[in-house]
Structures are given as structure tokens and as C-alpha cells.
Design an enzyme around this catalytic site. Sequence first.
Site, PDB file in Angstrom:
ATOM      1  N   TRP A 353       0.988  -1.085   0.034  1.00 15.58           N
ATOM      2  CA  TRP A 353       0.131  -0.031   0.011  1.00 15.58           C
ATOM      3  C   TRP A 353       0.870   1.264   0.016  1.00 15.58           C
ATOM      4  O   TRP A 353       0.481   2.521   0.195  1.00 15.58           O
ATOM      5  CB  TRP A 353      -0.998   0.003   1.086  1.00 15.58           C
ATOM      6  CG  TRP A 353      -0.367   0.099   2.399  1.00 15.58           C
ATOM      7  CD1 TRP A 353       0.906  -0.230   3.062  1.00 15.58           C
ATOM      8  CD2 TRP A 353      -0.829   0.680   3.617  1.00 15.58           C
ATOM      9  NE1 TRP A 353       1.190  -0.154   4.182  1.00 15.58           N
ATOM     10  CE2 TRP A 353       0.043   0.538   4.761  1.00 15.58           C
ATOM     11  CE3 TRP A 353      -2.151   1.254   4.048  1.00 15.58           C
ATOM     12  CZ2 TRP A 353      -0.062   1.192   5.886  1.00 15.58           C
ATOM     13  CZ3 TRP A 353      -2.289   1.592   5.270  1.00 15.58           C
ATOM     14  CH2 TRP A 353      -1.441   1.483   6.389  1.00 15.58           C
ATOM     15  N   ASP A 354       2.272   1.163  -0.310  1.00 12.40           N
ATOM     16  CA  ASP A 354       3.207   2.185  -0.383  1.00 12.40           C
ATOM     17  C   ASP A 354       2.775   3.374  -0.977  1.00 12.40           C
ATOM     18  O   ASP A 354       3.354   4.536  -0.786  1.00 12.40           O
ATOM     19  CB  ASP A 354       4.698   1.807  -0.360  1.00 12.40           C
ATOM     20  CG  ASP A 354       5.021   0.590   0.469  1.00 12.40           C
ATOM     21  OD1 ASP A 354       4.450  -0.343   0.542  1.00 12.40           O
ATOM     22  OD2 ASP A 354       5.942   0.961   1.405  1.00 12.40           O
ATOM     23  N   GLU A 492       0.043  -5.021  12.523  1.00 10.32           N
ATOM     24  CA  GLU A 492      -0.017  -6.342  12.156  1.00 10.32           C
ATOM     25  C   GLU A 492       0.216  -7.169  13.540  1.00 10.32           C
ATOM     26  O   GLU A 492       0.765  -8.511  13.286  1.00 10.32           O
ATOM     27  CB  GLU A 492       1.024  -6.669  11.127  1.00 10.32           C
ATOM     28  CG  GLU A 492       0.761  -5.925   9.769  1.00 10.32           C
ATOM     29  CD  GLU A 492       1.875  -5.829   8.763  1.00 10.32           C
ATOM     30  OE1 GLU A 492       2.950  -5.459   9.192  1.00 10.32           O
ATOM     31  OE2 GLU A 492       1.396  -5.750   7.481  1.00 10.32           O
ATOM     32  N   LYS A 612       2.180  -2.632  16.847  1.00  8.03           N
ATOM     33  CA  LYS A 612       3.386  -2.690  16.020  1.00  8.03           C
ATOM     34  C   LYS A 612       3.782  -1.231  15.385  1.00  8.03           C
ATOM     35  O   LYS A 612       4.671  -0.625  15.327  1.00  8.03           O
ATOM     36  CB  LYS A 612       3.439  -3.680  14.890  1.00  8.03           C
ATOM     37  CG  LYS A 612       4.675  -3.641  13.848  1.00  8.03           C
ATOM     38  CD  LYS A 612       4.598  -4.597  12.618  1.00  8.03           C
ATOM     39  CE  LYS A 612       5.890  -4.651  11.932  1.00  8.03           C
ATOM     40  NZ  LYS A 612       5.878  -5.481  10.803  1.00  8.03           N
ATOM     41  N   GLN A 613       2.705  -0.742  14.587  1.00  6.53           N
ATOM     42  CA  GLN A 613       2.591   0.296  14.215  1.00  6.53           C
ATOM     43  C   GLN A 613       1.238   1.217  14.102  1.00  6.53           C
ATOM     44  O   GLN A 613       0.167   0.625  14.646  1.00  6.53           O
ATOM     45  CB  GLN A 613       3.042   0.347  12.708  1.00  6.53           C
ATOM     46  CG  GLN A 613       2.026  -0.550  12.114  1.00  6.53           C
ATOM     47  CD  GLN A 613       2.478  -1.237  10.756  1.00  6.53           C
ATOM     48  OE1 GLN A 613       3.249  -2.193  10.950  1.00  6.53           O
ATOM     49  NE2 GLN A 613       2.166  -0.769   9.731  1.00  6.53           N
TER      50      GLN A 613
END
Length: 833
Positions: A353-354, A492, A612-613
Amino acid sequence: MNRWILSYDDYDPGTERLREALCTLGNGYFATRGAAPESPAGGAHYPGTYIAGCYDRQAAEVAGRHIDNADLVNMPNWLPLAFRAADGEWLDIDHAQASGRLLSYRQELDVRRGVLTRLVRVRDSRGRTSRVAQRRIVSMHDPHLAALETTVVAEDWSGTAQIVSALDGRVVNAGVARYRGLPEAHLKHTKTAQPDDPELLLLRTRTNSSDIGIAVAARTRASAQTAATRRSEHGWTGHDLTLDLREGVPVTVEKVAAVFTSRDHAVEECGRAALAAAADAGGFDALLERHTSAWSRLWRRCQLSVDHAEVQRALNLHIFHLMQTVSEHSVNLDAGVPARGLHGEAYRGHVFWDELFILPFLTMRFPQIARALLMYRWRRLPAARRAAAAAGRRGAMYPWQSAADGREETQRVHLNPRSGRWLTDHSHLQRHVGLAIALNVWRYYEATGDIEFLGEHGTEIMLEVARFFADLADYDRSTDRYRIHGVMGPDEYHDAYPGRDEPGLDNNAYTNVLTAWVLRRSLDALAALPEDRRKELRERLTLTRQEIIRFEDVARKMHVPFHDGVISQFDGYAELKELDWAGYRERYGDIRRLDRILEAEGDSPNHYKASKQADVLMLFYVLSPGELDDVLRQLGYEHGPALAARTIGYYLPRTCDGSTLSSLVHAWILARTDGDTAWNLFLESLFSDINDAQHGTTGEGVHLGAMAGTVDLVQRCHAGISTRGRTLQLEPRLPTAIGELRLGLRYRGHWGIDMTCRQDLIRVTLRPGATSPIRVSYRAEETEIQPGATWERPLQHGRTEPAQVDVALQGPRNGLWSRPGVTDGRGGDPSAE
């Protein structure tokens, strides 16, 4: 400090692969890592050349499962060029250093001109000292050409020297250690007759399963050549040159390579095309002149400058690598943007998805490139429809990882190196990638006004994504709300509920809120089309009035979970345990890969409020405060700065930033309220690849999303540029470390918009020649700027929404913003782990 130069004044085998990635040269069609021309793969070195969109698929058995992986193929190596004085040893940097005969070494990447220079001074075992200077380009003028110039000076001797200039097709995909053991060979070789011209070499190969023909031709010339022979082996062909060297007199060898594939346009046969291009190419200086001229044009379009030399150098490097991965040469290609660029083999060259972080910069400067990347998604719409149908859903379900044909490429198992155990991987449940694609389409239209793209391609993407999520949402009669079950959000570390056998989470807030937003914008896109096209599209998609009502109903009644006055990451998040952050940091130090630590202990992050993020907080990145408030208000939920401040303050200390993208998102969010912390997080993201904060992963390919995201942060956050409606909206948040920010933009067909932000003013100039004025909004003022005119106002300081965020009170993170060891934002490691 030169803001355009990345330089190394010594040779360090331990960081060579990092340097190779950072010194990659490319042009959007292909790229070559900055490896030493004389060094084969192995040990410190990994030469790699990658062509955009060229994948090959191989099957394997992993942890008892049959899997197949599509890899971005390591193409034949055009670089090989070795040197030695007669009867001496071949130049080998590692051996020369180990034996103390490497007298000096310097490598310099000039990002303004796209030139990699290497200066080596070495003494052989017979005491002869030689100086070697090399310049390398991958032509930004001609996408099929690359060139290497090598100049040798015999400092204290005269006599003959030998040069071997070759093309090597015996390469494999072996650039990532954890993938070894899986099939690495993707090329098969065909016997190739060499051309009549003695200066030329030709190598033909094909990929094993995708059957893409690849041809590389090379022309080698020397200024003091006395003899030349040509020899070939299976998958390899080369020139043996004998040079007559005189003490102190430089001799130059030029090698020009041409790369073509069977996928190229206007090419009958790629081998003949490569030979013709190599034969007709000029000398190195002529190629360099055209190449640097092309880069000069690109840099004028990429104008973005700050009065902070170190920051500017990193921004220039990031723009450079972005433009090497996707350039104007990408417009006619069918290729997405790999998460690690064309710089290495991490994530197998897959597309995630960058583009969410990459497209904003491109859209405001190279809208045709942004359009081409969106066309990559549109061409894979049939595959997304098939995936949705296979899942029993309508619409289009885009894959979390994409490669050649748009099928789901996400790994299903990954290895935890701490425990040695193979684990099931559920990353493919990140359905939100489709929402990001739809959002990208709408943002592109907002910035460009490209109604043709919206009518022919963009609206269809948006409607099919909206159709999938409207169908995915289940109606709960007891609450009169729609709910989405069995998905993963951007975080994730959470992929299932404790004690539940089936994977997935219910009502991930990021997914649900963005679903409501996309449903409304897809209908806005449909309404923006001319009536005839709108009718045609509805007929072709069999989009009924009943289905449109469903879109509107889901967008009005989507469930968003809350707890303790904040938005919950997902249903049930409030019941998870708090993690002993201090204890884990004390025991492990770097806990960014908390998932591996916990699994090795027999535990799981699924039990804890530990992300995680950025997940919920991604909403504050992709949507403006007004847009998010609007969605929540239409859903009937509390909204505004108090909710935003509480939510941000809650999740920041519960996120371990296992992703460079996460630090970037947090820097963006905190720029509104905590400039000092935001600046430190920005610097952490800005220098993460240059400093190899990921402990070796940059050597497998740069983190292109994070690189582009830092540039975008300067453009859209620090300069405060957004393109809502038909107005260029400005809300600068200039850090105190920056005195002046200048940038040039394209907006809705206007080629020349110059903007300056200083601590005391904001100025916008529309260059002469524009066909129409533009509307600019700043604070409560909205004005129209005529072509050739300048608008200027004092910069008003002061905090903007959301309200002040107090992170320190939450405890777990408490000031530990800048730490080494960032890893990337993916679901575990690819299947080879």
C-alpha cells in the site's frame, strides 16, 4: 556540506550492501545496485539489476506447505569489469584491504546528476601502484541505456594490463539471506550468436515461468587497446582486452550497456533492439551530458528546499531514489511501485500500500506518473473481482501484496528467527489496501481535476472497492449498525482474538471509518461524471438504485468501537492486558519486533494493548481533521479535538514503532501539537535508511514508502498543502528548526506554482502563462490568484486541532522516541522465513 552528495571515504565490507542499496542508479525502467563492477555476488557484495514489473513465479515446499512466490527477477548483470596488471592479481577490494594494499578508497553519489563515482588506489603483490577511477550512470535520457567509464593510471610502472568486460546471466535471486533454500534461479539461457562488430557483446535469457525475454548488449572501447578477444560460456560472455599502459598516462575503457525485454513497446525482437541501441549510443561523455540534462529537468519539477543542510541532503536523496524507481519512463509501463523500490529483493519486489505515501508527492509534480501507478491497479481490477467472488463477495478485493497479475502474493507462513518456529501468517486479511487504493484515486482527482481518468478508470475502481466493503459489512439489527468481521488493520501485531481459532478481528476502526468515507466518495465520483458516462458506468457495472441505497446506509450506520473515551482499535481491544513495557525494554532493549519476542516466550501480542505501528492513528494521517469529524458526525459519534487528543495520547505510548512508516505517521500527527517531538520523529524517519536503523534490512532494498513519506510530510504537513474541492488549502506547520521552506507545485493543470513558507510569512506565486487563476484558502481567507501574481500573508502561529496531547502521562513509552532498530511495516517476514 554538499546537499547533493552522498560520499564514503573508506571501504567497509560490513556496510557494503547498505551502500550498494543507497548508491543504486535507475531510471524508472531498470535499476542497478551500486556494487563494485569487479565483484561477484557473495560475502560483502550483491550486484543486482531489476526491471520494473518483471516477475517470475517458482513453487516450493515450506514448513510442509506447498507455496509459490512471484519474485522481481534479478536480471543479467551488465556491470562486470575486472582489471589487473600483467601477471598480477585481479583487483579485489576485499583482498586488497585485508592484505593492506588498499591505499585509498572513495565512493561518491551525486544525486543532482545521477552519477556514481568510485576512486581506488591499490598496490599489487609485486609492488605496482595503480589508480582506478570509475563513473557510472543509468541513463535518465534513454531508459534502456547504462554506461560505465573506467580510467586506469599506472602510477609507478609501465607495461601491459588486462581488462575483462562481461555480461553475466548466471545470476540468481539470493539477495535476502532468509529466502535462501527457496528456488533462486529465474533465468534460462539460450545460445546466442555474437554480433559481427568486435566491440559488441549480446546475452539473451528468458524467465522460467513468466517467459519474459531479456536481452542485454554491451559495447566496450578502450583508448589504448592493443589486443581484444571475445569468449563465451553458458550464460556468460565477455571481452578480454590487453592494454598498453605507460607510467602516469591515463587509459580509459568505456562500457555502454543496453537492456530490453519482450514486454517493451515498438520492439520486434529484444536482442536486435539491444544490439542496435548499444551500437548507436554515443561515447560516455555524450551519454552523460544527455543524462544530466534529463536529471536537471526532473529536479526543476521536484523543487523542495529547506534551509537545513543535513535535512536537505536526506530529502534530496529520498527524492532521487523515488524518481529512479518511478520516473517519466514509467508512464508507458505496466508496473506498480515495489515497497523496496528497484533496489533489492526484500519482500520479493511486491507492491503493498506504499503508494499511499508515494502518490501525493508525484501527483503535485508528475501527475502522469501518478496516473500510471493508478492504472497498474485498474488493470488488475479483474483479478480483484475474481478474488472477491472467490470469497463470496461482490466488488473488488485487492490483495495485500501484488506482483505481476494482481493475485494475492502474501506469504502464508513465516519464520520467527528467535524461536525457530514456522508460524501461520494472516497478513492477507489486511483488506484495507483496497480502501487505500480508492482513496488514492480520489486524492489524485482532487489535485489534478482529471475528469477523463475519473470517468474512464477511477470511478470504476472506487465503486468496485465500495461494493466489496458494502457487501462485507453485516447488518446488526439489535444496534442498527453495520459491522465488518474477520479482518486485520494496519497493526500487524494483532491478527486474531485470544482463544479464538479463526483469524481476523471485528470492526477494526481504521477499516470501518475509511469504509464509510470511501462509500461516500465513490458516490461523489459517480456524481462528478457527465450524465451520459454516469449512465454507461452504472449499466456496465449493473449498479442498481438499491445498491446505491445500501452504500448510503452503510456509510451512515457503520459501527465504530470506543472505550474509555477513545476510538478502540477493534472490538474487544479494551479487554486486552496492558504490557509491562518497562520490563520488556529492560530485558530486551530493542522491542520493536515485540511479536517475535513474545512468540519465543510462548506468548502473543494478541493478548496485549501493544501495537506494531499506527492503526487507529492512521485515520489522522489519511483524513484531515475536518474529514474525520465529518465521517464521525454522519455516523452519529462524538467528534472534535477532545476526542482526537485523547485517542492520540492513548495509542502513542502503546505503539512500539516496528515500522518506519509508523514514526512518519506519528510525526505528522504530533506536528499539530508537539513540534519538538514531531521533529525528532521526523528526523528518525528521515535518516533511518542512511543510518541503517533497521540493522541490515536497507541493504536488501531501501524503504521507498518511508523515503517518499518524509518528503510528503514536508510538503503536505510542514507546508500545510491540501487539495480539497477546487481550492488549494494552506495550513503551514513549519518546525522551529526550519527558517524557510520553498517548493514548486503542479495543481489542476497549472505547471508553475511557487510557494514560500517562513516563520513570519507565507507566499504563493502563480507563474505567468497560466491559463486561469487558482483559488487559495488560508485560515478564514479565500482568495483568487491571477497568472503572474503573488499572494502573501503573515504566517499566523498557534496550535491547531487536535488539542494538546499529553503522552508522558501514559507512561509506557515516556520519552523513548528515538531508538535504533526500526523494522518495516509488513506482516512478519515473507514466506521464505
